[in-house]
Scaffold this active site. Sequence first.
Site, PDB file in Angstrom:
ATOM      1  N   ASP A  51       0.848  -1.175  -0.017  1.00 45.37           N
ATOM      2  CA  ASP A  51       0.077   0.057   0.044  1.00 45.37           C
ATOM      3  C   ASP A  51       0.971   1.296   0.107  1.00 45.37           C
ATOM      4  O   ASP A  51       1.767   1.416   0.864  1.00 45.37           O
ATOM      5  CB  ASP A  51      -1.070  -0.129   1.318  1.00 45.37           C
ATOM      6  CG  ASP A  51      -1.751   1.183   1.271  1.00 45.37           C
ATOM      7  OD1 ASP A  51      -2.771   1.313   0.630  1.00 45.37           O
ATOM      8  OD2 ASP A  51      -1.243   2.221   1.864  1.00 45.37           O
ATOM      9  N   TYR A  56       3.210  10.291  -0.452  1.00 44.12           N
ATOM     10  CA  TYR A  56       4.341   9.780   0.391  1.00 44.12           C
ATOM     11  C   TYR A  56       5.586  10.044  -0.146  1.00 44.12           C
ATOM     12  O   TYR A  56       6.089   9.431  -1.218  1.00 44.12           O
ATOM     13  CB  TYR A  56       4.002   8.157   0.775  1.00 44.12           C
ATOM     14  CG  TYR A  56       2.893   7.478   1.281  1.00 44.12           C
ATOM     15  CD1 TYR A  56       2.166   8.655   2.071  1.00 44.12           C
ATOM     16  CD2 TYR A  56       2.499   6.440   1.112  1.00 44.12           C
ATOM     17  CE1 TYR A  56       0.866   8.269   2.686  1.00 44.12           C
ATOM     18  CE2 TYR A  56       1.267   5.989   1.813  1.00 44.12           C
ATOM     19  CZ  TYR A  56       0.655   6.888   2.550  1.00 44.12           C
ATOM     20  OH  TYR A  56      -0.526   6.373   3.023  1.00 44.12           O
ATOM     21  N   TYR A 217      -5.029   0.975   9.078  1.00 48.25           N
ATOM     22  CA  TYR A 217      -3.634   1.713   9.169  1.00 48.25           C
ATOM     23  C   TYR A 217      -3.224   2.128  10.610  1.00 48.25           C
ATOM     24  O   TYR A 217      -4.064   2.062  11.197  1.00 48.25           O
ATOM     25  CB  TYR A 217      -3.367   2.761   8.055  1.00 48.25           C
ATOM     26  CG  TYR A 217      -4.252   3.924   8.472  1.00 48.25           C
ATOM     27  CD1 TYR A 217      -3.833   5.141   9.184  1.00 48.25           C
ATOM     28  CD2 TYR A 217      -5.263   4.425   7.661  1.00 48.25           C
ATOM     29  CE1 TYR A 217      -4.559   5.997   9.263  1.00 48.25           C
ATOM     30  CE2 TYR A 217      -6.157   5.692   7.915  1.00 48.25           C
ATOM     31  CZ  TYR A 217      -5.433   6.654   8.578  1.00 48.25           C
ATOM     32  OH  TYR A 217      -6.050   7.837   8.875  1.00 48.25           O
ATOM     33  N   ARG A 222       2.204   3.684  14.705  1.00 44.55           N
ATOM     34  CA  ARG A 222       3.441   4.227  14.302  1.00 44.55           C
ATOM     35  C   ARG A 222       4.764   3.880  15.126  1.00 44.55           C
ATOM     36  O   ARG A 222       5.433   4.695  15.084  1.00 44.55           O
ATOM     37  CB  ARG A 222       3.226   5.755  14.042  1.00 44.55           C
ATOM     38  CG  ARG A 222       1.837   5.837  13.296  1.00 44.55           C
ATOM     39  CD  ARG A 222       1.719   7.476  12.886  1.00 44.55           C
ATOM     40  NE  ARG A 222       0.296   7.474  12.170  1.00 44.55           N
ATOM     41  CZ  ARG A 222      -0.178   8.667  12.134  1.00 44.55           C
ATOM     42  NH1 ARG A 222       0.630   9.868  11.777  1.00 44.55           N
ATOM     43  NH2 ARG A 222      -1.412   8.807  11.471  1.00 44.55           N
ATOM     44  N   LYS A 228       9.282   0.169  21.937  1.00 52.57           N
ATOM     45  CA  LYS A 228      10.484   0.955  21.561  1.00 52.57           C
ATOM     46  C   LYS A 228      10.338   2.208  21.890  1.00 52.57           C
ATOM     47  O   LYS A 228      11.635   2.794  22.367  1.00 52.57           O
ATOM     48  CB  LYS A 228      10.919   0.744  20.147  1.00 52.57           C
ATOM     49  CG  LYS A 228      12.192   1.563  19.474  1.00 52.57           C
ATOM     50  CD  LYS A 228      12.186   1.191  18.102  1.00 52.57           C
ATOM     51  CE  LYS A 228      13.504   1.954  17.733  1.00 52.57           C
ATOM     52  NZ  LYS A 228      13.869   1.691  16.291  1.00 52.57           N
ATOM     53  N   GLN A 297      12.707  -5.744   9.524  1.00 53.28           N
ATOM     54  CA  GLN A 297      11.497  -5.316   9.970  1.00 53.28           C
ATOM     55  C   GLN A 297      10.289  -6.042   8.921  1.00 53.28           C
ATOM     56  O   GLN A 297       9.320  -6.274   9.474  1.00 53.28           O
ATOM     57  CB  GLN A 297      11.266  -3.837   9.845  1.00 53.28           C
ATOM     58  CG  GLN A 297      12.071  -3.119  11.176  1.00 53.28           C
ATOM     59  CD  GLN A 297      11.898  -1.697  10.797  1.00 53.28           C
ATOM     60  OE1 GLN A 297      11.429  -1.094  10.220  1.00 53.28           O
ATOM     61  NE2 GLN A 297      12.552  -0.898  11.909  1.00 53.28           N
TER      62      GLN A 297
END
Length: 323
Positions: A51, A56, A217, A222, A228, A297
């Site tokens: 996606d 972006y 989404y 995020r 983390k 990741q």
Amino acid sequence: MRNKLGTSTLAITPITLGAWAIGGAMWGGNEEADSLAAIKASIDNGITSIDTAPVYGMGYSEELVGKAIKGYDRSSLQILTKFGMVWDQVRGDFAFERKDNDGVVRSIYRYGGYDNAIKEVELSLKRLQTDYIDLIQLHWPDSTTPISETMEAMQRMLEEGKVKAIGVCNYNGAQLEEAEKTVRLASDQVPYSMLKRKIEQEVVPYAQQHELSIIAYSPMERGLLTGKYNSAYQLHEDDHRNNYFKQFDLKKVAQLTDHLTEMAAGYNATIAQLALAWVVRQPTVAAALAGARNARQAAENAGAMQLKLSAADLRQIEKWLAE
């Protein structure tokens, strides 16, 4: 392993690569080699759905996707992109200002006009180096353009074979109902995570009633639900998450991620995989978007597709969230 989108013929992987972060500036930048490796590692590990969107990186994310998918069988991939967030022109609803990858401040507008929709998709096809898009989505509602006008443009793309299915993003129930007077929608892409569940009030019931799929989404908020990021972690000064994270009580989030980390260990999984697996188990959700800035990741995200949470653990998570 793919889930069908609504009543369309399109099916996408339950974990879909979200290519926003690799677009650049808003996330503090990324090395192109790492971004390309992330896309390829996603595909190689079973995430065949990607996606992206023109906004972006002002086209950069789409260009990266186009480069990365060369050498793969196009029919085995599902490319999702969007239109309706324009720059370098004053049209529609003003959205925000952002620096592009060259450090130039751009004004971004939400605009879903007919001619603009057709133009944007042609540009996306060139950037993506493909002759069709699997799912085209209006990126945000635009109050200055009738919904029917935007949907008519998308229907034309479908009839011309330039897209395989039609979706929207960030639509509420009333907007979905209005749109479906003109087209048959396959999906609504909306924010959904353990920390953000507003869509359960209106959008999910509509989706259940009308055979519409949800693409979630920010399922890891995020990165916040990876455990983390905390008050001691320093993000890049241009990273939009410096402001985004302020909406959450980080102390309570830390308590939740401690619980989730312990549960994840029982599955030999990471907390990020647990957060993704939880979203995918929710009603009407066909896929959760997961960003990846490198191959490691990407491979970790793919592992979430194999994680099957027990009913007891799902109930336990609900109790933690209620607290």
